[in-house]
Design a protein around this motif. Sequence first.
Motif, PDB file in Angstrom:
ATOM      1  N   LEU A  26    -100.433 -46.062  10.714  1.00 28.03           N
ATOM      2  CA  LEU A  26    -101.353 -45.014  10.269  1.00 28.03           C
ATOM      3  C   LEU A  26    -101.908 -44.243  11.458  1.00 28.03           C
ATOM      4  N   ALA A  27    -102.133 -44.959  12.568  1.00 29.39           N
ATOM      5  CA  ALA A  27    -102.624 -44.305  13.781  1.00 29.39           C
ATOM      6  C   ALA A  27    -101.590 -43.344  14.347  1.00 29.39           C
ATOM      7  N   THR A  28    -100.328 -43.760  14.325  1.00 27.82           N
ATOM      8  CA  THR A  28     -99.250 -42.881  14.795  1.00 27.82           C
ATOM      9  C   THR A  28     -99.190 -41.610  13.958  1.00 27.82           C
ATOM     10  N   LYS A  29     -99.312 -41.775  12.655  1.00 24.28           N
ATOM     11  CA  LYS A  29     -99.277 -40.624  11.754  1.00 24.28           C
ATOM     12  C   LYS A  29    -100.455 -39.695  12.004  1.00 24.28           C
ATOM     13  N   ARG A  30    -101.641 -40.282  12.171  1.00 28.75           N
ATOM     14  CA  ARG A  30    -102.833 -39.466  12.405  1.00 28.75           C
ATOM     15  C   ARG A  30    -102.755 -38.771  13.759  1.00 28.75           C
ATOM     16  N   TYR A  31    -102.229 -39.458  14.763  1.00 27.29           N
ATOM     17  CA  TYR A  31    -102.056 -38.853  16.084  1.00 27.29           C
ATOM     18  C   TYR A  31    -101.168 -37.608  15.982  1.00 27.29           C
ATOM     19  N   GLN A  32    -100.096 -37.720  15.251  1.00 23.66           N
ATOM     20  CA  GLN A  32     -99.179 -36.588  15.085  1.00 23.66           C
ATOM     21  C   GLN A  32     -99.864 -35.431  14.359  1.00 23.66           C
ATOM     22  N   GLU A  33    -100.681 -35.754  13.357  1.00 23.82           N
ATOM     23  CA  GLU A  33    -101.420 -34.714  12.635  1.00 23.82           C
ATOM     24  C   GLU A  33    -102.381 -33.980  13.571  1.00 23.82           C
ATOM     25  N   ILE A  34    -103.066 -34.752  14.406  1.00 23.45           N
ATOM     26  CA  ILE A  34    -104.032 -34.160  15.340  1.00 23.45           C
ATOM     27  C   ILE A  34    -103.330 -33.213  16.294  1.00 23.45           C
ATOM     28  N   MET A  35    -102.190 -33.644  16.820  1.00 26.83           N
ATOM     29  CA  MET A  35    -101.461 -32.808  17.772  1.00 26.83           C
ATOM     30  C   MET A  35    -100.867 -31.568  17.111  1.00 26.83           C
TER      31      MET A  35
END
Length: 419
Positions: free
Chosen positions: A379-388
């Motif tokens: 979930l953190a990886t997914k959220r990181y990608q969304e932020i970027m």
Amino acid sequence: MRIGIYINQGATTGGGFYEAVNAAKSFNSKKLDVCYFSSNYESINFLKKQNINVKFIPVNNLDRICLFLRRILLIGAANAMPGNIIPVRIVKKFIPKFNRFEKYFKKSNIDLIYFTSPDANCIHIENLNYVITVWDLAHNTIPFFPELRANNCFESREIFYRNVLSKSYAIVVGHFVTKDLLINNYNQCPSKIFNIPFRPSLKLIEFEKKNKKDNFNKLEKIGRLPNKYLFHPGQYAAHKNHRILIESIHFLKNNGKKDFGLVLAGKDSGNLDYLRKLVHFLGLEKEVIFLPFLSDEEIYMIFKNSFALAMPSFIGPANLPPMEAMYIKIPLLIPDFDVNKKFYKNSCIYYENGSAESLAKKIIELDNFQIDRNQITDLATKRYQEIMLNSQSKEFLDYLQRFSNILNSYNDSLLLQDI
């Protein structure tokens, strides 16, 4: 149009250094002519290793005195007859046309300066236009911490921002909290503020690609680390809230979880002595390890092998260590501030702010697989990608390119004379 990118951070500033370097390194546009400047040898050496040529701008004690006196003269002249520039024009007849800092940019035909950090030298820019970076406005939100009250820190920061923000062509921030404060507290125009989140350090990305997790041979000077440990890289300052981490380890030890430790790393910003006394009082000398500022590789290896990153700081969200934890798939433990929930969403583990017991219980849940480690890091990886993906870096570059339309309305070449 030629842009001067100014980076002036030392490595011991930690996240600030790496974010400034990232901003300089990632700045890329074929439509803009870019030239790099610095007054800091650490920044220069680091960027040269990245194949970036950097021009040195000396700012020694004599330069600072001259800049200070010049600024006092000009401000005094401006205050003599508010709204009338004649006193300033008279003073300028007796002083150099450009000050000892700005002249280096003029000699390189710079049209616009991009300060990749909230650098104090920005206040000395008199003629050129510039972009200023604002990491946080913590002196507004948490002015009660000693590091933001001592030595008139609050007043110094407030004077700086009140002077440089309104004159800037653009402002770069790392998250919505700072943008909202700039709009509401400093009356800044939303259209000139660009949200570009902190990115993992270039070295961390390099090490992660090489998968250097198990290479512990370079950690010999540090000594043996606990089998399971929380990690927190950051200066020893009160607002970092190391106390809650130490007390959570104490709770774990008293409740049968004696295999957990805490590893801290960073420079002392006034709170290290207090933290050492707290550790001694709680009898946690074996469980809590205080480390100084470490090399990039040492930080990465400790980080990558940690049980979780604990980030209880009162400043946030979007600090550099949490962004890096999301990138390298290390679980993130963070207080349940509303701004944290809005930014990180379901990508981390929240504990009750101010409660060491709540933090300890979340650690136990993660250790007992009541919280799925793989699920939370995915979930953190997914959220990181969304932020970027939501970064306004492209919009920022487009906005800079539009500055050329302003330049075309006047001829600046004559300013190069008499330097």
